[in-house]
Write a protein that holds these residues in place. Sequence first.
Motif, PDB file in Angstrom:
ATOM      1  N   ALA A  65      -4.258  -0.485   1.419  1.00 26.29           N
ATOM      2  CA  ALA A  65      -3.088   0.392   1.545  1.00 26.29           C
ATOM      3  C   ALA A  65      -2.914   1.261   0.296  1.00 26.29           C
ATOM      4  CB  ALA A  65      -1.835  -0.437   1.806  1.00 26.29           C
ATOM      5  N   ASP A  66      -3.155   0.684  -0.889  1.00 22.51           N
ATOM      6  CA  ASP A  66      -3.041   1.456  -2.133  1.00 22.51           C
ATOM      7  C   ASP A  66      -4.100   2.553  -2.184  1.00 22.51           C
ATOM      8  OD1 ASP A  66      -2.050   2.105  -4.757  1.00 22.51           O
ATOM      9  OD2 ASP A  66      -3.752   1.005  -5.602  1.00 22.51           O
ATOM     10  N   HIS A  67      -5.326   2.221  -1.804  1.00 20.30           N
ATOM     11  CA  HIS A  67      -6.389   3.223  -1.781  1.00 20.30           C
ATOM     12  C   HIS A  67      -6.035   4.349  -0.819  1.00 20.30           C
ATOM     13  CE1 HIS A  67     -10.195   5.154  -0.766  1.00 20.30           C
ATOM     14  NE2 HIS A  67     -10.598   4.783  -1.972  1.00 20.30           N
ATOM     15  N   ARG A  68      -5.552   3.992   0.355  1.00 23.57           N
ATOM     16  CA  ARG A  68      -5.199   4.993   1.359  1.00 23.57           C
ATOM     17  C   ARG A  68      -4.051   5.876   0.880  1.00 23.57           C
ATOM     18  NH1 ARG A  68      -8.101   6.899   5.561  1.00 23.57           N
ATOM     19  NH2 ARG A  68      -6.751   7.503   7.243  1.00 23.57           N
ATOM     20  N   ARG A  69      -3.072   5.272   0.189  1.00 22.23           N
ATOM     21  CA  ARG A  69      -1.940   6.042  -0.338  1.00 22.23           C
ATOM     22  C   ARG A  69      -2.433   7.070  -1.350  1.00 22.23           C
ATOM     23  NH1 ARG A  69       0.242   6.176  -4.802  1.00 22.23           N
ATOM     24  NH2 ARG A  69      -0.676   4.237  -5.551  1.00 22.23           N
ATOM     25  N   GLN A  70      -3.316   6.646  -2.250  1.00 15.75           N
ATOM     26  CA  GLN A  70      -3.850   7.572  -3.248  1.00 15.75           C
ATOM     27  C   GLN A  70      -4.701   8.669  -2.603  1.00 15.75           C
ATOM     28  OE1 GLN A  70      -5.403   5.828  -6.965  1.00 15.75           O
ATOM     29  NE2 GLN A  70      -4.737   3.856  -6.115  1.00 15.75           N
ATOM     30  N   TYR A  71      -5.512   8.284  -1.630  1.00 16.79           N
ATOM     31  CA  TYR A  71      -6.341   9.254  -0.917  1.00 16.79           C
ATOM     32  C   TYR A  71      -5.465  10.284  -0.206  1.00 16.79           C
ATOM     33  CZ  TYR A  71      -9.471  11.107   2.660  1.00 16.79           C
ATOM     34  OH  TYR A  71     -10.179  11.941   3.482  1.00 16.79           O
TER      35      TYR A  71
END
Length: 101
Positions: A65-71
């Motif tokens: 979820a953190d990776h997706r938020r940053q992406y």
Amino acid sequence: MGKLERYFDDVASIKAMGMSINRWVTVTRGQDGDIDVQIRPGMLRLCNPDEVAAEIRTALLAAIADHRRQYRQLRIDYFGSPVGAELFVPTEPHEAERQRS
């Protein structure tokens, strides 16, 4: 270097982190794509196998979820829209995860 190349470089340099529901496990996805899992001392002794699996699962889902938020934020920053990069929302926790909370 053009805008698109900078965008791809920034996407490649995303470092994401997630912590489990009870803070026993931390998962970090490095810029190279490697996944690092840190387990707090005592967890394996104090938790049953279902709880251990639930802790690892929630930490991994939090990192995703953190990776997706940053992406998604990079898509907005570079192109003005998050189209094609919807937020990742983990599903409801399993029973073992609810027991520890």
